[in-house]
Structures are given as structure tokens and as C-alpha cells.
Design an enzyme around this catalytic site. Structure first.
Site, PDB file in Angstrom:
ATOM      1  N   GLY A 283     -10.499  -1.249  -6.544  1.00 24.65           N
ATOM      2  CA  GLY A 283     -10.072  -2.524  -7.117  1.00 24.65           C
ATOM      3  C   GLY A 283     -10.241  -2.646  -8.619  1.00 24.65           C
TER       4      GLY A 283
ATOM      5  N   ASN B 293      -8.006  -1.927 -10.883  1.00 24.57           N
ATOM      6  CA  ASN B 293      -6.774  -2.546 -11.409  1.00 24.57           C
ATOM      7  C   ASN B 293      -6.716  -4.028 -11.059  1.00 24.57           C
ATOM      8  OD1 ASN B 293      -4.800  -0.630 -12.832  1.00 24.57           O
ATOM      9  ND2 ASN B 293      -5.589   0.577 -11.114  1.00 24.57           N
TER      10      ASN B 293
ATOM     11  N   ASN C 203       4.516  -1.461  -8.242  1.00 25.18           N
ATOM     12  CA  ASN C 203       3.409  -0.534  -7.974  1.00 25.18           C
ATOM     13  C   ASN C 203       3.008   0.180  -9.267  1.00 25.18           C
ATOM     14  OD1 ASN C 203       1.584   1.039  -6.366  1.00 25.18           O
ATOM     15  ND2 ASN C 203       3.078   2.717  -6.362  1.00 25.18           N
TER      16      ASN C 203
ATOM     17  N   HIS D 140       1.253   3.917 -10.576  1.00 31.04           N
ATOM     18  CA  HIS D 140       0.978   5.270 -10.085  1.00 31.04           C
ATOM     19  C   HIS D 140       0.423   6.115 -11.237  1.00 31.04           C
ATOM     20  CE1 HIS D 140       1.364   8.565  -7.273  1.00 31.04           C
ATOM     21  NE2 HIS D 140       1.827   9.295  -8.263  1.00 31.04           N
TER      22      HIS D 140
ATOM     23  N   MET E  94      -2.859   1.776  -0.070  1.00 35.76           N
ATOM     24  CA  MET E  94      -2.616   3.120   0.464  1.00 35.76           C
ATOM     25  C   MET E  94      -1.689   3.129   1.684  1.00 35.76           C
ATOM     26  SD  MET E  94      -4.175   4.722  -1.784  1.00 35.76           S
ATOM     27  CE  MET E  94      -4.298   6.419  -1.248  1.00 35.76           C
ATOM     28  N   ARG E  95      -0.904   2.102   1.844  1.00 38.99           N
ATOM     29  CA  ARG E  95       0.044   2.047   2.978  1.00 38.99           C
ATOM     30  C   ARG E  95       1.453   1.971   2.435  1.00 38.99           C
ATOM     31  NH1 ARG E  95      -2.824   3.025   7.733  1.00 38.99           N
ATOM     32  NH2 ARG E  95      -4.926   2.242   7.366  1.00 38.99           N
ATOM     33  N   LEU E  96       2.347   2.661   3.150  1.00 37.01           N
ATOM     34  CA  LEU E  96       3.757   2.589   2.774  1.00 37.01           C
ATOM     35  C   LEU E  96       4.363   1.365   3.465  1.00 37.01           C
ATOM     36  CD1 LEU E  96       5.650   4.385   1.104  1.00 37.01           C
ATOM     37  CD2 LEU E  96       6.291   5.553   3.226  1.00 37.01           C
TER      38      LEU E  96
HETATM   39  C1  GRF Z   1      -4.895   3.792  -9.272  1.00 36.39           C
HETATM   40  O1  GRF Z   1      -5.065   5.034  -9.898  1.00 36.39           O
HETATM   41  C2  GRF Z   1      -3.440   3.529  -9.016  1.00 36.39           C
HETATM   42  O2  GRF Z   1      -2.587   4.131  -9.937  1.00 36.39           O
HETATM   43  C3  GRF Z   1      -3.218   4.152  -7.662  1.00 36.39           C
HETATM   44  O3  GRF Z   1      -4.409   3.897  -6.960  1.00 36.39           O
HETATM   45  C4  GRF Z   1      -5.505   3.779  -7.875  1.00 36.39           C
HETATM   46  C5  GRF Z   1      -6.210   2.491  -7.561  1.00 36.39           C
HETATM   47  O4  GRF Z   1      -7.422   2.365  -8.235  1.00 36.39           O
HETATM   48  N1  GRF Z   1      -2.035   3.624  -7.040  1.00 36.39           N
HETATM   49  P1  GRF Z   1      -8.209   0.979  -8.191  1.00 36.39           P
HETATM   50  O5  GRF Z   1      -8.476   0.633  -6.737  1.00 36.39           O
HETATM   51  O6  GRF Z   1      -7.356  -0.050  -8.863  1.00 36.39           O
HETATM   52  O7  GRF Z   1      -9.492   1.225  -8.933  1.00 36.39           O
END
Ligand code: GRF
Length: 188
Positions: free
Chosen positions: A12, A14, A104, A106, A87-89
């Protein structure tokens, strides 16, 4: 005033970066959607008094989890769904409900290295330029239209932890402002 729902499965960081910037804006994070009961993001959201909807996928079909999520979101009516380590599509049916309103982030320069190993594959590649991508979500894996990319040149002597820290620093710096600018357009 716009509202976003943040989807997260893990740490979390982000989400925290988004929450820090949103707190100072006229917009808000209405909820966090999480599929993992063990995820640290749950406590982080709780301490900020942001409601968390836990939608476990284990032991049931994706459609069942998504049905619960859609019903919950219907009560909040977010303008955007912001995936931050979810982590789910998402299924095509789910995406159809929020077409062009799911974003999203990445940790690679897409279309290079989609999927869950983006950092490791970037690190192990011969690429001198690494970076992050913010993109709209479509039915594929990390394949929707790109909104923003930011790169940096590596020296080649960094450890994977250092590369990871550089990628996360870019994510935290740019994701909130890109989301705010999309939200401004969506809500005007
Ligand atoms: C990030 O690196 C993002 O790009 C990827 O998953 C990670 C999530 O990290 N999709 P966090 O849970 O926000 O620390």
C-alpha cells in the site's frame, strides 16, 4: 469534487502516496478494495479512516468476488478506479462497467515486462533505461493505452533493492498527480 476507489492487495505504499496528496485536494479516496485479508494496506487505510472493502477471491470464482465489489462500489459511485498493486486480473464484464475509468501503475516501461515480475525482469534485462508506466486498464495484462511513462538511466552497478527503490520513488512522485489530472477532466 471527484472520488476514487483504490484497489490494492499488499503493502500500500502507492495508496499512501495517493492519500497524502488527495488529503490536500478537493477530491477524495472513497474506499479501498482489497482481496487479501493479510495486506498491510488495510491497516494503513484504517488509520486514515478510509473504509476498506475486503473481497477475498480464494475458494470462489472471480465473478463472485467482482459481483460483491461492484455492489459495494455502487454505494460509493467513484469516478475512477485506481489500481495500486492489485494482484487480480479484472474480468471483461467488470471492466465494461467502468470502461476508460480504470487506471493502473506498473513498474516497467510497458509494453516491456508486463505481469507480476516487472521489477525483476527489468533488473535482469540488458536495458539501460528503466521506468514506470501509468495506463488505462483493458482486458489484457498490463496492456491498455499508456497515459504516462517516466524513465531513468541506470548505472549498472545498482542492487535490485536500489532499482526497486528508484522505481517506487517514481511511482509515488507521479501517480497521485496523474490521477488528479485525469479526475479533473472526468469531473469537469
Ligand atoms: C507497485 O510497484 C506497482 O507498480 C505494482 O505493484 C506495486 C505495489 O506496491 N502494480 P504498493 O503496494 O503500492 O507498495
Amino acid at each position: 469534487m471527484g472520488k476514487i476507489a483504490v484497489f490494492a492487495s499488499g503493502r500500500g505504499s502507492n495508496f499512501e502516496a495517493l492519500a497524502g496528496v488527495f488529503r490536500k485536494s478537493k477530491h477524495s479516496i472513497c474506499c479501498v478494495i482489497c482481496d487479501n485479508p493479510e495486506a498491510p494496506v488495510i491497516e494503513k487505510a484504517g488509520s486514515l479512516k478510509i473504509p476498506v472493502f475486503l473481497a477475498p477471491y480464494k475458494g470462489r470464482k472471480r465473478e463472485a468476488a467482482e459481483k460483491d465489489i461492484l455492489a459495494y462500489l455502487n454505494g460509493h459511485k467513484p469516478d475512477l478506479l485506481v489500481l495500486a498493486g492489485f494482484m487480480r486480473l479484472l474480468s471483461p464484464e467488470f471492466i465494461a462497467f467502468y470502461r476508460n475509468r480504470i487506471i493502473n501503475i506498473h513498474p516497467s516501461l510497458l509494453p516491456k515486462y508486463p505481469g507480476t515480475e516487472g521489477i525483476l525482469q527489468s533488473y535482469n534485462s540488458p536495458d539501460k533505461t528503466l521506468g514506470i508506466t501509468i495506463h488505462y486498464v483493458d482486458e489484457g495484462m498490463d496492456s491498455g493505452p499508456v497515459l504516462f511513462q517516466k524513465s531513468f538511466e541506470r548505472k549498472g552497478t545498482e542492487s535490485i533493492e536500489e532499482i526497486e527503490a528508484s522505481l517506487h520513488a517514481l511511482e509515488h512522485k507521479y501517480y497521485p498527480s496523474i490521477i488528479l489530472s485525469v479526475l479533473e477532466k472526468e469531473t469537469n
